[in-house]
Scaffold this active site. Structure first.
Site, mmCIF file in Angstrom:
data_model
loop_
_atom_site.group_PDB
_atom_site.id
_atom_site.type_symbol
_atom_site.label_atom_id
_atom_site.label_comp_id
_atom_site.label_asym_id
_atom_site.label_seq_id
_atom_site.Cartn_x
_atom_site.Cartn_y
_atom_site.Cartn_z
ATOM 1 N N CYS A 217 1.621 6.257 -6.768
ATOM 2 C CA CYS A 217 0.765 6.631 -5.643
ATOM 3 C C CYS A 217 1.626 7.394 -4.652
ATOM 4 C CB CYS A 217 0.165 5.395 -4.986
ATOM 5 S SG CYS A 217 -1.235 5.823 -3.918
ATOM 6 N N LYS B 123 -10.761 0.295 -8.321
ATOM 7 C CA LYS B 123 -10.048 -0.148 -7.125
ATOM 8 C C LYS B 123 -10.964 0.108 -5.934
ATOM 9 C CE LYS B 123 -5.999 0.815 -4.313
ATOM 10 N NZ LYS B 123 -4.670 1.414 -4.265
ATOM 11 N N ARG C 238 -0.059 -3.051 3.424
ATOM 12 C CA ARG C 238 0.279 -1.822 4.143
ATOM 13 C C ARG C 238 1.413 -2.059 5.132
ATOM 14 N NH1 ARG C 238 -5.954 0.415 4.372
ATOM 15 N NH2 ARG C 238 -6.114 0.557 2.108
ATOM 16 N N ARG D 63 -9.510 4.949 3.513
ATOM 17 C CA ARG D 63 -9.437 5.389 2.114
ATOM 18 C C ARG D 63 -10.808 5.417 1.433
ATOM 19 N NH1 ARG D 63 -4.069 5.299 2.240
ATOM 20 N NH2 ARG D 63 -2.806 3.404 2.144
ATOM 21 N N LYS E 132 -8.998 -4.447 -8.994
ATOM 22 C CA LYS E 132 -8.531 -5.016 -7.736
ATOM 23 C C LYS E 132 -9.458 -4.726 -6.588
ATOM 24 C CE LYS E 132 -5.044 -2.848 -5.220
ATOM 25 N NZ LYS E 132 -3.926 -1.940 -5.053
HETATM 26 C C1 PBG Z 1 -1.333 2.028 -3.087
HETATM 27 C C2 PBG Z 1 -1.629 0.599 -3.313
HETATM 28 C C3 PBG Z 1 -2.223 -0.327 -2.446
HETATM 29 C C4 PBG Z 1 -2.170 -1.559 -3.090
HETATM 30 C C5 PBG Z 1 -1.588 -1.347 -4.339
HETATM 31 N N1 PBG Z 1 -1.287 -0.005 -4.463
HETATM 32 C C6 PBG Z 1 -2.711 -0.189 -1.064
HETATM 33 C C7 PBG Z 1 -3.839 0.663 -0.725
HETATM 34 O O1 PBG Z 1 -4.558 1.184 -1.578
HETATM 35 O O2 PBG Z 1 -4.000 0.864 0.483
HETATM 36 C C8 PBG Z 1 -2.618 -2.868 -2.513
HETATM 37 C C9 PBG Z 1 -1.961 -4.083 -3.073
HETATM 38 C C10 PBG Z 1 -2.095 -5.306 -2.239
HETATM 39 O O3 PBG Z 1 -2.835 -5.366 -1.240
HETATM 40 O O4 PBG Z 1 -1.413 -6.284 -2.579
HETATM 41 N N2 PBG Z 1 -2.402 2.892 -3.061
#
Ligand code: PBG
Length: 319
Positions: free
Chosen positions: A112, A191, A201, A213, A244
């Site tokens: 990412c 997701k 974050r 997002r 997730k």
């Molecule tokens: C990156 C990402 C995120 C998570 C995993 N990869 C954060 C987001 O999308 O803002 C979240 C994982 C967690 O909350 O444990 N995009």
């Protein structure tokens, strides 16, 4: 059949093994850094030397693997730290691959841009006057380059979490060109734009600097759309799915398990971990039982493996 533990064990339908759990690590530059994350007790930002210690502990506990995130020394508009040959996760992977004690762990690299971009979004941003938006197609080459770079550095699996459309196909092609045709893609296919990523974050320093997002992550109300996202990712060449968050989306995991015959994981995200810990601290929930129940629930819903900040604690309970 419930009278004794022996009987209950005999008829138990769902099992959890340490090898089915993946532990996330947050790598940071420097040495001897072990910075606690306020909202996630027991989780740290780790420099590579400290991460190696943590990884050895995970290997000794028999965990299935690690999911690696990185916080670069510097961020920019494009997130160039994500694909730098000497990027923080690339360096971490190289160090971990040199350590034979870690051979039993699958090294999964999250793909990412949000930890690497100055604006904190998962793709690149185009500004039109007062407005700004994330550009899906322009982000694909950068994400693909990142996946190839992480595989070249030693990742056993790449796991795109950006939620841009078309990224799996772009990554598959880039991996082939980079001479990494064997690297599987674990796609965060479904997701959801979730409030439960809040603590992450802080851990990954990846909060969006403007907006949110919701233009690229899914609406939490949509199950059918989640199935379409999965279909698309599989058609593009995804080898495994990651769902997730976990607990608020158990029905989505179950539906995916029923429809798709591919390996699937569930991510018990930072907010799920934080809220359980908050209750543990107040003495409102029994830590061990609540932790194990939350994990077995994800397995019962249909997850083959679980990404969880409880991985080490749960493995210790399982013995
Ligand atoms: C990156 C990402 C995120 C998570 C995993 N990869 C954060 C987001 O999308 O803002 C979240 C994982 C967690 O909350 O444990 N995009």
């Amino acid at each position: 059949m419930r009278r004794t533990e022996a009987l209950r064990g005999l008829v138990r339908e769902t099992h959890l093994r340490p090898g089915q759990m993946i532990y996330p690590l947050f790598l940071v530059p420097g040495e001897a850094v072990r910075k606690p994350i306020r909202s996630m007790p027991g989780v740290f930002n780790l420099s590579i030397d400290e991460a190696l210690k943590e990884a050895r502990e995970c290997a000794a506990l028999g965990l299935g693997g690690l999911l690696l995130f990185g916080l670069p020394a510097e961020k920019d508009e494009q997130g160039s730290g994500a694909w730098a040959a000497d990027g923080i996760v690339q360096q971490g992977l190289q160090a971990m691959k040199r350590d034979r004690a870690l051979d039993g762990l699958a090294m999964i690299a999250d793909v990412c841009l949000c930890e690497y971009t100055s604006h904190g979004h998962c793709g690149i941003v185009a500004r039109d006057g007062e407005h700004a938006h994330v550009e899906n197609d322009a982000s694909l080459p950068l994400l693909a380059r990142t996946a190839a770079s992480l595989a070249t550095a030693g990742a056993d699996v790449v796991a795109p979490s950006d939620m841009m459309d078309g990224r799996v196909a772009a990554m598959r092609a880039a991996l082939d060109v980079a001479g990494k045709p064997d690297t599987p893609i674990l796609s965060y296919a479904a997701k959801f734009a979730s409030a439960f990523y809040g603590p992450f974050r802080e851990a990954a320093d990846s909060a969006p600097q403007f907006g949110d997002r919701r233009s690229y992550q899914m609406d939490g109300a949509n199950l059918r759309e989640a199935m379409r996202e999965i279909e698309q990712d599989l058609a593009e060449g995804a080898d495994m799915l990651l769902m997730k968050p976990g607990m608020p989306y158990l029905d989505v995991i179950r539906e995916a398990r029923t429809r798709f015959d591919v390996p699937m994981g569930a991510y018990q995200v930072s907010g799920e971990y934080a809220m359980l810990h908050a209750a543990f601290e107040r003495g409102w929930l029994e830590p061990e039982r609540a932790m194990m129940e939350s994990l077995v629930g994800l397995r019962r819903a249909g997850a083959d493996f679980i990404v969880t900040y409880f991985a080490k604690d749960a493995a210790r309970v399982l013995g």
